[in-house]
Scaffold this motif. Structure first.
Motif, PDB file in Angstrom:
ATOM      1  N   PRO A  71       0.709  -1.248  -0.315  1.00  0.00           N
ATOM      2  CA  PRO A  71      -0.067  -0.023  -0.227  1.00  0.00           C
ATOM      3  C   PRO A  71       0.548   1.236  -0.365  1.00  0.00           C
ATOM      4  N   LYS A  72       1.935   1.452  -1.223  1.00  0.00           N
ATOM      5  CA  LYS A  72       2.260   2.234  -1.388  1.00  0.00           C
ATOM      6  C   LYS A  72       1.902   3.542  -0.654  1.00  0.00           C
ATOM      7  N   ALA A  73       0.736   3.607  -2.106  1.00  0.00           N
ATOM      8  CA  ALA A  73       0.176   5.277  -1.480  1.00  0.00           C
ATOM      9  C   ALA A  73      -0.520   5.342  -0.427  1.00  0.00           C
ATOM     10  N   LYS A  77       0.468   9.012   1.077  1.00  0.00           N
ATOM     11  CA  LYS A  77      -0.419  10.110   2.119  1.00  0.00           C
ATOM     12  C   LYS A  77      -0.141  10.104   4.132  1.00  0.00           C
ATOM     13  N   LEU A  78       0.237   8.774   4.574  1.00  0.00           N
ATOM     14  CA  LEU A  78       0.276   9.251   5.916  1.00  0.00           C
ATOM     15  C   LEU A  78       1.906   9.476   6.438  1.00  0.00           C
ATOM     16  N   GLU A  79       2.695  10.196   4.793  1.00  0.00           N
ATOM     17  CA  GLU A  79       3.674  10.317   5.226  1.00  0.00           C
ATOM     18  C   GLU A  79       4.495   9.748   6.007  1.00  0.00           C
ATOM     19  N   LEU A  80       4.512   8.784   5.471  1.00  0.00           N
ATOM     20  CA  LEU A  80       5.273   7.430   5.973  1.00  0.00           C
ATOM     21  C   LEU A  80       6.689   6.742   4.985  1.00  0.00           C
ATOM     22  N   GLU A  81       7.891   6.760   5.480  1.00  0.00           N
ATOM     23  CA  GLU A  81       8.181   5.198   4.254  1.00  0.00           C
ATOM     24  C   GLU A  81       8.351   4.486   5.166  1.00  0.00           C
ATOM     25  N   SER A  82       8.515   3.776   4.132  1.00  0.00           N
ATOM     26  CA  SER A  82       8.490   2.265   3.125  1.00  0.00           C
ATOM     27  C   SER A  82       9.109   1.317   3.857  1.00  0.00           C
ATOM     28  N   PRO A  83       8.819   0.624   4.807  1.00  0.00           N
ATOM     29  CA  PRO A  83      10.440  -0.358   5.048  1.00  0.00           C
ATOM     30  C   PRO A  83      10.612  -1.983   4.989  1.00  0.00           C
ATOM     31  N   VAL A  84       9.661  -1.572   3.065  1.00  0.00           N
ATOM     32  CA  VAL A  84       9.442  -3.040   2.489  1.00  0.00           C
ATOM     33  C   VAL A  84      10.032  -2.880   0.802  1.00  0.00           C
ATOM     34  N   ASP A  85      10.965  -3.310   0.595  1.00  0.00           N
ATOM     35  CA  ASP A  85      11.072  -2.513  -1.145  1.00  0.00           C
ATOM     36  C   ASP A  85       9.964  -3.718  -1.460  1.00  0.00           C
ATOM     37  N   PHE A  86       9.018  -3.060  -2.642  1.00  0.00           N
ATOM     38  CA  PHE A  86       8.051  -3.772  -3.259  1.00  0.00           C
ATOM     39  C   PHE A  86       8.328  -5.215  -4.602  1.00  0.00           C
ATOM     40  N   ASP A  87      10.215  -4.324  -5.327  1.00  0.00           N
ATOM     41  CA  ASP A  87      10.221  -5.208  -6.076  1.00  0.00           C
ATOM     42  C   ASP A  87      10.565  -6.522  -5.152  1.00  0.00           C
ATOM     43  N   ASN A  88      11.631  -6.424  -4.314  1.00  0.00           N
ATOM     44  CA  ASN A  88      11.953  -7.702  -2.894  1.00  0.00           C
ATOM     45  C   ASN A  88      10.902  -8.751  -2.849  1.00  0.00           C
ATOM     46  N   LEU A  89      10.076  -8.479  -2.593  1.00  0.00           N
ATOM     47  CA  LEU A  89       8.368  -8.711  -1.711  1.00  0.00           C
ATOM     48  C   LEU A  89       8.106  -9.697  -3.183  1.00  0.00           C
ATOM     49  N   LYS A  90       8.515  -8.983  -4.605  1.00  0.00           N
ATOM     50  CA  LYS A  90       7.124  -9.541  -5.605  1.00  0.00           C
ATOM     51  C   LYS A  90       8.646 -11.050  -6.106  1.00  0.00           C
ATOM     52  N   ARG A  91       9.716 -11.129  -5.341  1.00  0.00           N
ATOM     53  CA  ARG A  91      11.208 -12.023  -6.335  1.00  0.00           C
ATOM     54  C   ARG A  91      10.659 -12.895  -4.548  1.00  0.00           C
ATOM     55  N   ALA A  92      10.096 -12.482  -3.729  1.00  0.00           N
ATOM     56  CA  ALA A  92      10.427 -13.434  -2.681  1.00  0.00           C
ATOM     57  C   ALA A  92       8.999 -14.034  -2.783  1.00  0.00           C
ATOM     58  N   ALA A  93       7.523 -14.065  -3.371  1.00  0.00           N
ATOM     59  CA  ALA A  93       6.556 -14.537  -3.345  1.00  0.00           C
ATOM     60  C   ALA A  93       6.180 -15.348  -4.046  1.00  0.00           C
ATOM     61  N   GLY A  94       5.494 -15.925  -4.283  1.00  0.00           N
ATOM     62  CA  GLY A  94       4.710 -16.172  -5.236  1.00  0.00           C
ATOM     63  C   GLY A  94       5.459 -18.592  -5.696  1.00  0.00           C
ATOM     64  N   ARG A  95       5.013 -18.653  -6.891  1.00  0.00           N
ATOM     65  CA  ARG A  95       6.002 -19.283  -7.105  1.00  0.00           C
ATOM     66  C   ARG A  95       7.416 -20.153  -7.130  1.00  0.00           C
ATOM     67  N   ILE A  96       7.406 -20.717  -7.180  1.00  0.00           N
ATOM     68  CA  ILE A  96       9.281 -21.115  -6.578  1.00  0.00           C
ATOM     69  C   ILE A  96       9.677 -21.635  -8.483  1.00  0.00           C
ATOM     70  N   SER A  97      10.097 -19.927  -8.752  1.00  0.00           N
ATOM     71  CA  SER A  97      10.574 -20.612 -10.294  1.00  0.00           C
ATOM     72  C   SER A  97      12.396 -20.097 -10.643  1.00  0.00           C
TER      73      SER A  97
END
Ligand code: HEC
Ligand code: HEC
Length: 405
Positions: A71-73, A77-97
């Protein structure tokens, strides 16, 4: 791990691999139904509707195991830095490949799900063979870290944890993984923890603020759909803000001794260890009360960690009473296991035995467990230990390791 446990562990891993073959089971994160039942019991309420609406809200904020969202947007809006990198998240998630350039995908499923479960509940297929059980990330409580007891771990803490594993438990070392993979897994742990903690907060708020659980269903203006009425939006934003902020500020919460430990040798070292031994057995720290004489671990204690207490003793239920545990077990809770103060003479410290780690252990205790922290005081006052006294105690603890060599 013992032989039979090892076999069952392998069986569980195989069963998991087979079930992962058809991905349908993990298209969605499972709901935290144990917590929902805990709330239902403590408030005498129905949680079915709240569960369904919270699940939908979470999907819109955080996506699914195969298609995570972030929920980056909202954070902007809440003026918070993101503690998570979304590209990393996509790499770690999902099916093994793997991608053509060799990048690994589906890292969490490949390395962690068997113990920690798809949603990070700690109740993966191999979890029942572990003691202690794998961590339920959804509480947002972590034990082995450099920060204050109630704070989140830093990214570095989680990286180190994955590199070293947790000695004396089933949590393995992932030192053979590429550092980018470890980095992506750290993001994924933070993501699951934030998602799970937001879920818990929302479940609580549906009852406390949004009229769920009563005789009459909540009207549209109170329904947890997002975007929604201002009142509902505020509830969701407050939950996200509260949880994410704690991760953002974790690095400022590191516990630092005022002075570093001085290296001692010979008589000076022996005297410091003797004093540490006295503090260990003395009334202020009273380590002996749980760990036994000279840390021998021979004290009868019957206590549970906070993860277990939440749905047992805090509801007035007896963890060993199978009948009262059954409804929770049916929803995926593991058989409650007592937490045992360590026999320190074994000389294995899960958080490592370097001086600053032990300093933090003594002054903060261990989050989520009965082990308390000792108050650090500037001058001896009978209520806490001074820095020098803490270092004595550190040297005493370190002497367990070297003696067992
Ligand atoms: C064989 C089972 C197993 C596997 C596989 C496993 N873990 Fe764990 N993990 C555990 C156990 C058991 C604990 C609890 C240790 C304790 O309480 O001291 C744990 C604890 C943790 C913690 C909490 C540490 C803290 O400070 O409280 C994190 C974070 C974690 N694991 C991440 C991972 C990640 C990421 C992976 C995959 C790369 C993974 N684990 C794979 C068993 C496992
Ligand atoms: C109320 C009981 C209690 C008291 C008092 C207590 N402990 Fe503990 N301690 C525990 C429990 C329970 C654990 C195991 C926690 C776990 O592994 O999750 C533990 C674990 C430890 C460990 C192992 C940490 C690691 O990294 O593996 C050390 C070292 C330790 N305690 C030292 C102390 C010292 C020193 C004191 C006194 C300042 C003390 N404890 C007081 C309950 C207690």
């Amino acid at each position: 791990m013992h032989g039979s446990r090892q076999t069952s562990f392998i069986a569980a891993s195989l069963a998991l691999l087979v079930s992962l073959g058809c991905d349908s089971q993990i298209d969605r994160f499972e709901t935290n139904r144990v917590f929902s039942l805990t709330l239902a019991r403590s408030q005498s309420l129905e949680m079915v509707e709240a569960e369904a609406d919270v699940a939908r809200t979470l999907d819109s904020l955080f996506g699914t195991p195969n298609a995570p969202k972030w929920p980056k947007a909202l954070l902007d809006k809440l003026e918070l830095e993101s503690p998570v990198d979304f590209d990393n998240l996509k790499r770690a998630a999902g099916r093994i490949s793997s991608e053509q350039d060799g990048t690994h995908l589906g890292l969490f499923r490949e390395h962690c799900v068997v113990c920690h479960g798809v949603a990070g509940s700690g109740a993966g297929p191999a979890s029942q063979f572990q003691d202690p059980y794998p961590r339920d990330f959804r509480h947002g409580v972590f034990k082995w870290k450099s920060t204050k007891r109630a704070s989140k771990p830093t990214r570095e803490d989680l990286e180190k944890l994955l590199q070293h594993g947790v000695s004396g438990t089933g949590m393995p070392s992932f030192s053979l993984l590429a550092s980018e993979d470890v980095d992506a897994l750290v993001d994924y742990v933070i993501y699951l923890s934030i998602r799970g903690e937001v879920e818990r907060r929302l479940l609580v708020r549906t009852v406390s603020d949004l009229d769920y659980g009563g005789e009459v269903a909540p009207g549209d203006e109170h329904r947890l759909t997002y975007p929604a009425s201002e009142a509902v939006e505020e509830v969701v934003e407050a939950a996200v803000k509260r949880v994410v902020k704690q991760w953002v500020i974790a690095a400022d919460e590191v516990v630092q001794p005022t002075d570093q430990i001085t290296r001692l040798s010979g008589d000076e070292l022996r005297e410091s260890i003797e004093r540490g031994k006295a503090w260990f057995h003395g009334p202020i720290a009273n380590c002996v009360g749980c760990h036994g004489v000279e840390g021998n671990g021979r004290v009868e204690t019957l206590d549970y960690d906070d993860w277990t207490k939440e749905y047992t003793t805090r509801l007035g239920l007896t963890p060993t009473d199978q009948d009262s545990m059954q409804p929770f077990r049916n929803l995926g809770a593991l058989t409650p296991r007592p937490i045992v103060p360590r026999n320190l003479q074994v000389g294995v410290f899960r958080s490592g035995d370097d001086a600053s780690r032990l300093y933090r252990l003594i002054t903060q205790g261990i989050a989520g467990t009965p082990m308390p922290g000792v108050l650090r005081v500037d001058e001896e006052n009978g209520k806490g230990l001074t820095e020098t006294q803490v270092w004595d105690l550190v040297r005493y603890l370190q002497s367990f390791g070297s003696e067992s060599l």
